[in-house]
Write an enzyme that holds these catalytic residues in place. Structure first.
Site, PDB file in Angstrom:
ATOM      1  N   HIS A 205       1.630   4.388  -2.796  1.00  0.00           N
ATOM      2  CA  HIS A 205       1.570   5.831  -2.576  1.00  0.00           C
ATOM      3  C   HIS A 205       2.726   6.534  -3.291  1.00  0.00           C
ATOM      4  O   HIS A 205       2.579   7.648  -3.805  1.00  0.00           O
ATOM      5  CB  HIS A 205       1.653   6.148  -1.079  1.00  0.00           C
ATOM      6  CG  HIS A 205       0.319   6.225  -0.409  1.00  0.00           C
ATOM      7  ND1 HIS A 205      -0.727   6.964  -0.898  1.00  0.00           N
ATOM      8  CD2 HIS A 205      -0.141   5.648   0.739  1.00  0.00           C
ATOM      9  CE1 HIS A 205      -1.772   6.850  -0.098  1.00  0.00           C
ATOM     10  NE2 HIS A 205      -1.444   6.036   0.897  1.00  0.00           N
TER      11      HIS A 205
ATOM     12  N   HIS B  65       0.828  -1.200   0.000  1.00  0.00           N
ATOM     13  CA  HIS B  65       0.000   0.000   0.000  1.00  0.00           C
ATOM     14  C   HIS B  65       0.868   1.258   0.000  1.00  0.00           C
ATOM     15  O   HIS B  65       0.658   2.177  -0.800  1.00  0.00           O
ATOM     16  CB  HIS B  65      -0.916  -0.008   1.222  1.00  0.00           C
ATOM     17  CG  HIS B  65      -1.834   1.164   1.313  1.00  0.00           C
ATOM     18  ND1 HIS B  65      -3.120   1.149   0.829  1.00  0.00           N
ATOM     19  CD2 HIS B  65      -1.646   2.413   1.834  1.00  0.00           C
ATOM     20  CE1 HIS B  65      -3.696   2.329   1.032  1.00  0.00           C
ATOM     21  NE2 HIS B  65      -2.812   3.106   1.646  1.00  0.00           N
ATOM     22  N   GLU B  66       1.848   1.289   0.902  1.00  0.00           N
ATOM     23  CA  GLU B  66       2.713   2.467   1.001  1.00  0.00           C
ATOM     24  C   GLU B  66       3.579   2.627  -0.247  1.00  0.00           C
ATOM     25  O   GLU B  66       3.847   3.741  -0.692  1.00  0.00           O
ATOM     26  CB  GLU B  66       3.588   2.365   2.253  1.00  0.00           C
ATOM     27  CG  GLU B  66       2.803   2.418   3.560  1.00  0.00           C
ATOM     28  CD  GLU B  66       1.954   3.666   3.680  1.00  0.00           C
ATOM     29  OE1 GLU B  66       2.421   4.748   3.265  1.00  0.00           O
ATOM     30  OE2 GLU B  66       0.820   3.564   4.177  1.00  0.00           O
TER      31      GLU B  66
ATOM     32  N   TYR C 159     -12.343   6.068  -0.193  1.00  0.00           N
ATOM     33  CA  TYR C 159     -11.725   4.784   0.121  1.00  0.00           C
ATOM     34  C   TYR C 159     -12.424   3.649  -0.616  1.00  0.00           C
ATOM     35  O   TYR C 159     -11.787   2.791  -1.234  1.00  0.00           O
ATOM     36  CB  TYR C 159     -11.786   4.521   1.630  1.00  0.00           C
ATOM     37  CG  TYR C 159     -10.586   5.019   2.385  1.00  0.00           C
ATOM     38  CD1 TYR C 159      -9.391   4.319   2.358  1.00  0.00           C
ATOM     39  CD2 TYR C 159     -10.647   6.188   3.129  1.00  0.00           C
ATOM     40  CE1 TYR C 159      -8.275   4.768   3.056  1.00  0.00           C
ATOM     41  CE2 TYR C 159      -9.544   6.653   3.827  1.00  0.00           C
ATOM     42  CZ  TYR C 159      -8.364   5.933   3.792  1.00  0.00           C
ATOM     43  OH  TYR C 159      -7.268   6.385   4.468  1.00  0.00           O
TER      44      TYR C 159
ATOM     45  N   GLU D  47      -6.369   7.385  -3.996  1.00  0.00           N
ATOM     46  CA  GLU D  47      -5.956   6.144  -3.354  1.00  0.00           C
ATOM     47  C   GLU D  47      -5.812   4.987  -4.347  1.00  0.00           C
ATOM     48  O   GLU D  47      -5.493   3.861  -3.951  1.00  0.00           O
ATOM     49  CB  GLU D  47      -6.973   5.743  -2.274  1.00  0.00           C
ATOM     50  CG  GLU D  47      -6.967   6.623  -1.033  1.00  0.00           C
ATOM     51  CD  GLU D  47      -5.855   6.258  -0.066  1.00  0.00           C
ATOM     52  OE1 GLU D  47      -5.280   5.168  -0.218  1.00  0.00           O
ATOM     53  OE2 GLU D  47      -5.563   7.060   0.832  1.00  0.00           O
TER      54      GLU D  47
END
Length: 223
Positions: A16, A12-13, A157, A42
């Site tokens: 980003h 996930h990071e 989200y 996102e």
């Protein structure tokens, strides 16, 4: 030792950072995630989470602490099953939070006050499967909308999940490491940043507007 939740978080990071690392936009205000519509900001991070649920990826990154063997097939099967466990309830939980957030901001009237718990009770009566007791004080800890910058935008989200699942379904069709599909994803979405409408970027990559069917399949909800 990393748990699978840790692996999901790492992917996930990493997602980003992809927008920032791979951007081709020369203007900082539109490069990376800057200028990207809240609905899609996102997308890369939730897209990358899907790799943590691919057996061929787990084979490459996992190892037994003593033998060095990757995760056993049966253990992988059990792990994959956790993704769909109570997925329907989890989806409704996010819908509840998003509706509460939207209504809290859209219906605010200084003459009537915040009405936070009144609105929350109405939303829960509409979508909650299990009714929460009146003494519950969840909004006190809902930091995303009260202190986390997601005020009136928490819906993003769940919408980003739709976009991410639909985008990743192209890799499901052609292979998780298909270079042609990856190049298209890079050129259409990651490199573009906020230089154009996010929906236009998605349509260029997928060849159509986003559909919810991929997310329903991913969570085992589709009939």
């Amino acid at each position: 030792m990393l748990t699978h939740d840790d692996v999901v978080t790492l992917f996930h990071e990493f997602g980003h950072g992809l927008h920032h690392m791979l951007t081709r936009v020369n203007y900082p205000s539109l490069a990376g995630i800057n200028g990207v519509a809240w609905d899609a900001v996102e997308l890369p991070s939730q897209f990358m989470e899907n790799y943590a649920w691919q057996c061929d990826v787990l084979d490459r990154i996992s190892a037994h602490v003593r033998t060095g063997e990757p995760i056993a097939p049966e253990t992988q099967r059990q792990l994959m099953a956790t993704r769909t466990f109570q997925a329907g309830l989890q989806t409704l939980r996010q819908v509840e939070f998003a509706l509460f957030d939207m209504r809290l901001h859209a219906e605010f009237d200084p003459a009537r006050g915040g009405r936070a718990y009144e609105i929350l009770r109405e939303v829960r009566r509409e979508v909650a499967v299990i009714q929460i007791p009146d003494w519950n004080r969840y909004p006190h800890s809902f930091s995303h909308i009260f202190a986390g910058g997601y005020a009136a935008g928490y819906y993003s989200y769940k919408w980003a999940e739709v976009l991410a699942a639909d985008a990743f379904s192209a890799f499901v069709e052609h292979g998780a490491f298909d270079r042609t599909t990856a190049r298209r994803f890079l050129d259409s979405i990651l490199a573009r940043g906020g230089s154009r409408d996010a929906l236009e970027s998605f349509v260029e990559f997928r060849g159509r507007k986003p559909e919810v069917s991929a997310l329903l399949r991913q969570y085992g909800i589709a009939a």
